[in-house]
Design a protein around this motif. Structure first.
Motif, PDB file in Angstrom:
ATOM      1  N   ALA A 255       0.833  -1.210   0.000  1.00  0.00           N
ATOM      2  CA  ALA A 255       0.000   0.000   0.000  1.00  0.00           C
ATOM      3  C   ALA A 255       0.861   1.251   0.000  1.00  0.00           C
ATOM      4  N   ALA A 256       1.934   1.246   0.786  1.00  0.00           N
ATOM      5  CA  ALA A 256       2.835   2.408   0.826  1.00  0.00           C
ATOM      6  C   ALA A 256       3.479   2.638  -0.529  1.00  0.00           C
ATOM      7  N   ASP A 257       3.892   1.550  -1.196  1.00  0.00           N
ATOM      8  CA  ASP A 257       4.492   1.702  -2.526  1.00  0.00           C
ATOM      9  C   ASP A 257       3.494   2.262  -3.527  1.00  0.00           C
ATOM     10  N   TYR A 258       2.250   1.828  -3.442  1.00  0.00           N
ATOM     11  CA  TYR A 258       1.229   2.348  -4.348  1.00  0.00           C
ATOM     12  C   TYR A 258       1.008   3.846  -4.115  1.00  0.00           C
ATOM     13  N   VAL A 259       0.922   4.243  -2.838  1.00  0.00           N
ATOM     14  CA  VAL A 259       0.710   5.652  -2.518  1.00  0.00           C
ATOM     15  C   VAL A 259       1.877   6.497  -3.025  1.00  0.00           C
ATOM     16  N   LEU A 260       3.096   6.047  -2.769  1.00  0.00           N
ATOM     17  CA  LEU A 260       4.274   6.808  -3.212  1.00  0.00           C
ATOM     18  C   LEU A 260       4.357   6.860  -4.732  1.00  0.00           C
ATOM     19  N   ALA A 261       3.895   5.789  -5.395  1.00  0.00           N
ATOM     20  CA  ALA A 261       3.899   5.781  -6.862  1.00  0.00           C
ATOM     21  C   ALA A 261       3.001   6.877  -7.415  1.00  0.00           C
ATOM     22  N   LEU A 262       1.886   7.149  -6.751  1.00  0.00           N
ATOM     23  CA  LEU A 262       0.989   8.215  -7.208  1.00  0.00           C
ATOM     24  C   LEU A 262       1.718   9.558  -7.219  1.00  0.00           C
ATOM     25  N   GLY A 263       2.474   9.827  -6.169  1.00  0.00           N
ATOM     26  CA  GLY A 263       3.220  11.081  -6.126  1.00  0.00           C
ATOM     27  C   GLY A 263       4.382  11.107  -7.099  1.00  0.00           C
ATOM     28  N   THR A 264       5.014   9.937  -7.307  1.00  0.00           N
ATOM     29  CA  THR A 264       6.179   9.884  -8.192  1.00  0.00           C
ATOM     30  C   THR A 264       5.811  10.197  -9.632  1.00  0.00           C
TER      31      THR A 264
ATOM     32  N   ALA B  25       4.935  13.882  -9.941  1.00  0.00           N
ATOM     33  CA  ALA B  25       6.097  14.773  -9.887  1.00  0.00           C
ATOM     34  C   ALA B  25       6.907  14.712 -11.168  1.00  0.00           C
ATOM     35  N   ALA B  26       6.863  13.571 -11.858  1.00  0.00           N
ATOM     36  CA  ALA B  26       7.637  13.420 -13.092  1.00  0.00           C
ATOM     37  C   ALA B  26       7.003  14.129 -14.277  1.00  0.00           C
ATOM     38  N   GLY B  27       5.822  14.724 -14.075  1.00  0.00           N
ATOM     39  CA  GLY B  27       5.165  15.438 -15.165  1.00  0.00           C
ATOM     40  C   GLY B  27       4.513  14.529 -16.176  1.00  0.00           C
ATOM     41  N   ALA B  28       4.293  13.256 -15.787  1.00  0.00           N
ATOM     42  CA  ALA B  28       3.742  12.300 -16.746  1.00  0.00           C
ATOM     43  C   ALA B  28       2.223  12.342 -16.828  1.00  0.00           C
ATOM     44  N   LEU B  29       1.553  12.969 -15.855  1.00  0.00           N
ATOM     45  CA  LEU B  29       0.094  12.973 -15.825  1.00  0.00           C
ATOM     46  C   LEU B  29      -0.485  14.167 -16.579  1.00  0.00           C
ATOM     47  N   THR B  30      -1.678  13.980 -17.133  1.00  0.00           N
ATOM     48  CA  THR B  30      -2.397  15.119 -17.691  1.00  0.00           C
ATOM     49  C   THR B  30      -2.823  16.024 -16.525  1.00  0.00           C
ATOM     50  N   PRO B  31      -3.027  17.323 -16.765  1.00  0.00           N
ATOM     51  CA  PRO B  31      -3.420  18.223 -15.665  1.00  0.00           C
ATOM     52  C   PRO B  31      -4.651  17.754 -14.904  1.00  0.00           C
ATOM     53  N   ALA B  32      -5.632  17.239 -15.612  1.00  0.00           N
ATOM     54  CA  ALA B  32      -6.857  16.796 -14.950  1.00  0.00           C
ATOM     55  C   ALA B  32      -6.591  15.602 -14.043  1.00  0.00           C
ATOM     56  N   THR B  33      -5.774  14.675 -14.533  1.00  0.00           N
ATOM     57  CA  THR B  33      -5.468  13.490 -13.723  1.00  0.00           C
ATOM     58  C   THR B  33      -4.615  13.863 -12.517  1.00  0.00           C
ATOM     59  N   ARG B  34      -3.672  14.769 -12.719  1.00  0.00           N
ATOM     60  CA  ARG B  34      -2.832  15.211 -11.600  1.00  0.00           C
ATOM     61  C   ARG B  34      -3.698  15.835 -10.494  1.00  0.00           C
ATOM     62  N   ALA B  35      -4.639  16.676 -10.879  1.00  0.00           N
ATOM     63  CA  ALA B  35      -5.529  17.296  -9.897  1.00  0.00           C
ATOM     64  C   ALA B  35      -6.375  16.236  -9.193  1.00  0.00           C
ATOM     65  N   ALA B  36      -6.815  15.237  -9.943  1.00  0.00           N
ATOM     66  CA  ALA B  36      -7.625  14.174  -9.345  1.00  0.00           C
ATOM     67  C   ALA B  36      -6.815  13.356  -8.345  1.00  0.00           C
TER      68      ALA B  36
ATOM     69  N   ALA C 288      -6.346  15.385  -5.141  1.00  0.00           N
ATOM     70  CA  ALA C 288      -7.586  15.392  -4.361  1.00  0.00           C
ATOM     71  C   ALA C 288      -7.818  14.039  -3.692  1.00  0.00           C
ATOM     72  N   TRP C 289      -7.539  12.963  -4.411  1.00  0.00           N
ATOM     73  CA  TRP C 289      -7.737  11.619  -3.857  1.00  0.00           C
ATOM     74  C   TRP C 289      -6.823  11.384  -2.665  1.00  0.00           C
ATOM     75  N   LEU C 290      -5.552  11.786  -2.799  1.00  0.00           N
ATOM     76  CA  LEU C 290      -4.602  11.608  -1.697  1.00  0.00           C
ATOM     77  C   LEU C 290      -5.029  12.398  -0.465  1.00  0.00           C
ATOM     78  N   SER C 291      -5.452  13.635  -0.677  1.00  0.00           N
ATOM     79  CA  SER C 291      -5.876  14.461   0.458  1.00  0.00           C
ATOM     80  C   SER C 291      -7.109  13.873   1.136  1.00  0.00           C
TER      81      SER C 291
ATOM     82  N   ARG D 240       3.323  15.825  -1.026  1.00  0.00           N
ATOM     83  CA  ARG D 240       4.416  16.802  -1.139  1.00  0.00           C
ATOM     84  C   ARG D 240       5.155  16.665  -2.462  1.00  0.00           C
ATOM     85  N   ARG D 241       5.225  15.449  -2.983  1.00  0.00           N
ATOM     86  CA  ARG D 241       5.855  15.269  -4.300  1.00  0.00           C
ATOM     87  C   ARG D 241       5.059  15.999  -5.377  1.00  0.00           C
ATOM     88  N   LEU D 242       3.768  16.028  -5.224  1.00  0.00           N
ATOM     89  CA  LEU D 242       2.928  16.727  -6.196  1.00  0.00           C
ATOM     90  C   LEU D 242       3.011  18.243  -6.043  1.00  0.00           C
ATOM     91  N   GLY D 243       3.275  18.700  -4.817  1.00  0.00           N
ATOM     92  CA  GLY D 243       3.383  20.139  -4.560  1.00  0.00           C
ATOM     93  C   GLY D 243       4.097  20.358  -3.239  1.00  0.00           C
TER      94      GLY D 243
END
Length: 645
Positions: free
Chosen positions: A167-176, A179-190, A193-196, A215-218
């Motif tokens: 679970a920790a690896d999955y959560v950290l993968a979301l931020g990774t 942070a790498a700029g691989a997500l579309t803006p809409a997905t990054r915002a989603a 919001a999901w993490l928060s 924090r990786r996201l912002g």
């Protein structure tokens, strides 16, 4: 499991290559990987050959990746977690490679294979073995082209994931991936919001990884105090070094984390958490003085961490000097603790180190090795200790007490590393090295004449007793002839043996050492000026940043008295300082700038910045990075004083 090898025999592996040549053994390794009795060794052999050290994709690597993916999808294959690690390295290689290797056909084919397998790799996220799920997500994070699909898959699976490590690896993968700029803006915002929304409340052991990912996201989305508070009881546990990399250049946070590391070391009686103290000291000059007292407060802590504590106080230099009496009580302790206490005292120029250092030189017992490791990693390795030369160089004020032991060691141990390191020390000792004249003269008839010549030249006329042997060597065609001729010039003032030396006369490319010798001749080296200028103007400015470039640039100034070209060379050589770092040759350029004096006034702002900045000018890692920064800081100060007396 013969179907796993379908297609292997259809490839002419002898026409493909890997790190060690022909790939004809790859089919044998792949077959052996299907047998539990031979799989581990076969995978190791395959890994070393087809991936090796990364940097590029071999033709055999591109051909073998499809079979590796087939293997990890079959639960019957042994050692699947380790195969996944190899696949992950191939996936990460695309993100690490530079051009032109990244665009080469084998690299592109490897990437295409991995991307085509993404959907089947998603299936591994549902495997019952947690190690498989963790290995799969590590691969998928590297395949940014499918990042939006990955975060969707992870967010759907996280609520039902029972294993805390997975679970920790999955959560950290979301931020990774965010942070790498691989997500579309809409997905990054989603994702944010999901993490928060799903972050556990304060006090929950799982909260920490959510905060790191957010924090990786912002970086501004999570206060450092909250992150450090969540770290204290995080599950799964993470090392302070891991969190230090997350905090990066936040000095205040890193110092706070270092103090947490001290507390962990005291609690666990393990030295590893203290590495974060070293990492902060290595990065910021001010952190050294801030943390020295915290480190010293643990001197009477658990015996298991005392060597690391003394190591850090030694690395702290002047900031640790106030605890010299306490450290001195440990100088007689057996093992590393006693050796590190002696090193600490030597760093502070304390005479109490002399007996231990002298005995080590005489191997009675030898507690400091002749050589020591160099590394450039940002992690602070607490088990990387100094060599005997590093210790002796700090004790130049007591050279007369150490030279007899150095002489004994040179007679007893003729090995090249010993000659190299101890002649470095003798050169630094200057006139105090004169009693070693017999050993240095004898060295002229060994494999190390150039090392002896450097020390003899530094002694100047006082080394006149070596003239006969130097004259013989200078007139010969033996290695070291030019060094002997140069030493003769320094001792007797006669430049002709060096100017007429065949090794210099016929050289198409001057070495850095030869260039330094030419410079010492000053205007007497005028006959070589055309070659010096041609070499300097052939390759610029990359060549100017090299040892050869710096030495030839300064030699040009010494021969002509015109600093213009030399200043251009030094501008290139000092460019690393503009980016907050240094190279070994940067320090040589700083030494020469001090000799140029007011002619180098253009470097005043750069030098002032090097002196006043808090971040260290780093090249090496660990304690050596600290001492190199101290040296660069001193040299920059001296250069400033020479420019504006």
């Amino acid at each position: 499991m013969s179907e796993l090898l379908d297609g292997v025999s259809e490839i002419d592996w002898s026409t493909l290559d890997h790190a060690y040549g022909s790939a004809e053994k790859v089919p044998h390794w792949l077959a052996a990987m299907t047998d539990p009795a031979t799989s581990a060794d076969a995978l190791s052999d395959l890994d070393m050959a087809v991936y090796h050290q990364g940097g590029a994709v071999y033709s055999a690597g591109a051909a073998v990746v499809p079979f590796l993916i087939r293997f990890v999808r079959d639960p019957a294959v042994p050692d699947r977690p380790d195969i996944l690690k190899l696949v992950r390295r191939f996936a990460a290689l695309h993100n690490e490679m530079a051009e032109p290797w990244k665009s080469r056909p084998h690299a592109q084919a490897c990437r295409a294979t991995l991307l085509a397998a993404v959907d089947s790799l998603f299936g591994l996220l549902d495997e019952p073995d947690p190690a498989i799920r963790r290995g799969a997500v590590e691969i998928l994070v590297e395949l940014g082209e499918r990042a939006d699909d990955l975060v969707d898959a992870l967010m759907r699976r996280l609520p039902g994931e029972a294993d805390p490590e997975v679970a920790a690896d999955y959560v950290l993968a979301l931020g990774t991936v965010g942070a790498a700029g691989a997500l579309t803006p809409a997905t990054r915002a989603a994702v944010a919001a999901w993490l928060s929304e799903h972050a556990p409340p304060p006090g929950d052991p799982g909260r920490f990884t959510f905060l790191v990912s957010i924090r990786r996201l912002g970086p501004d989305a999570v206060m450092v105090d909250h992150l450090l508070a969540a770290y204290a009881n995080a599950m799964p546990q993470r090392t302070v070094g891991w969190l230090g990399r997350e905090l990066g250049a936040d000095r205040t946070a890193r110092i706070a984390l270092a103090r947490i590391g001290i507390g962990q070391a005291l609690h666990t009686q393990r030295q590893r958490p203290l590495a974060e103290v070293g990492a902060a000291m290595m990065r910021w000059r001010s952190a050294t003085s801030v943390l020295a007292a915290d480190v010293a407060a643990t001197l009477d802590g658990p015996p298991a961490i005392q060597p690391a504590v003394v190591h850090l106080l030694a690395a702290a230099g002047d900031a640790g000097r106030g605890w010299s009496d306490s450290v001195a009580t440990r100088i007689g302790r057996p093992g590393r603790l006693g050796a590190l206490a002696a090193w600490a005292l030597a760093r502070w120029g304390d005479r109490r180190a002399i007996p231990v250092v002298e005995r080590s030189l005489r191997r009675d017992p030898e507690i400091f090795d002749i050589g020591s490791a160099h590394y450039t990693d940002e992690f602070y390795w607490l088990d990387q200790d100094p060599a005997i030369a590093d210790v002796c160089l700090s004790l130049a004020a007591y050279a007369d007490e150490l030279v007899p032991a150095i002489r004994w060691r040179l007679r007893d141990d003729p090995a090249t590393p010993t000659a190299y390191q101890l002649t470095r020390v003798l050169s630094a000792f200057g006139a105090a090295a004169l009693p070693a004249l017999p050993e240095l003269t004898a060295m002229l008839d060994t494999q190390h004449p150039a090392l002896a010549c450097k020390v003899l030249a530094g002694l100047g006329p006082a080394a006149a007793a070596a003239r006969l042997e130097l004259t013989r060597l200078a007139a010969s065609d033996e290695p070291g002839a030019s060094s002997a001729a140069w030493a003769l010039f320094q001792i007797a003032g006669d430049p002709e043996p060096f100017l007429a030396c065949e090794e210099v006369l016929t050289a198409e490319r001057f070495t850095a050492v030869t260039a330094r010798m030419l410079g010492d001749l000053g205007p007497l080296g005028m006959r070589y000026l055309p070659r010096v200028e041609r070499r300097l103007k052939e390759h610029q400015p990359q060549f100017w940043r090299s040892w050869k470039g710096v030495e030839l640039g300064f030699a040009h100034y010494q021969i002509t008295g015109d600093p213009a070209l030399c200043l251009e060379v030094f501008d290139a050589a000092l460019d690393p300082l503009r980016h907050g770092r240094q190279l070994p040759v940067s320090r040589q350029a700083l030494r020469y700038i001090a000799r140029l004096g007011s002619a180098a006034a253009r470097f005043t702002p750069l030098l002032r910045g090097a002196v006043e900045q808090d971040e260290r000018l780093l090249y090496s890692g660990g304690w050596r990075g600290i001492t190199e920064d101290e040296e660069a800081h001193t040299l920059a100060n001296q250069a400033l004083a020479a420019i504006t007396p």
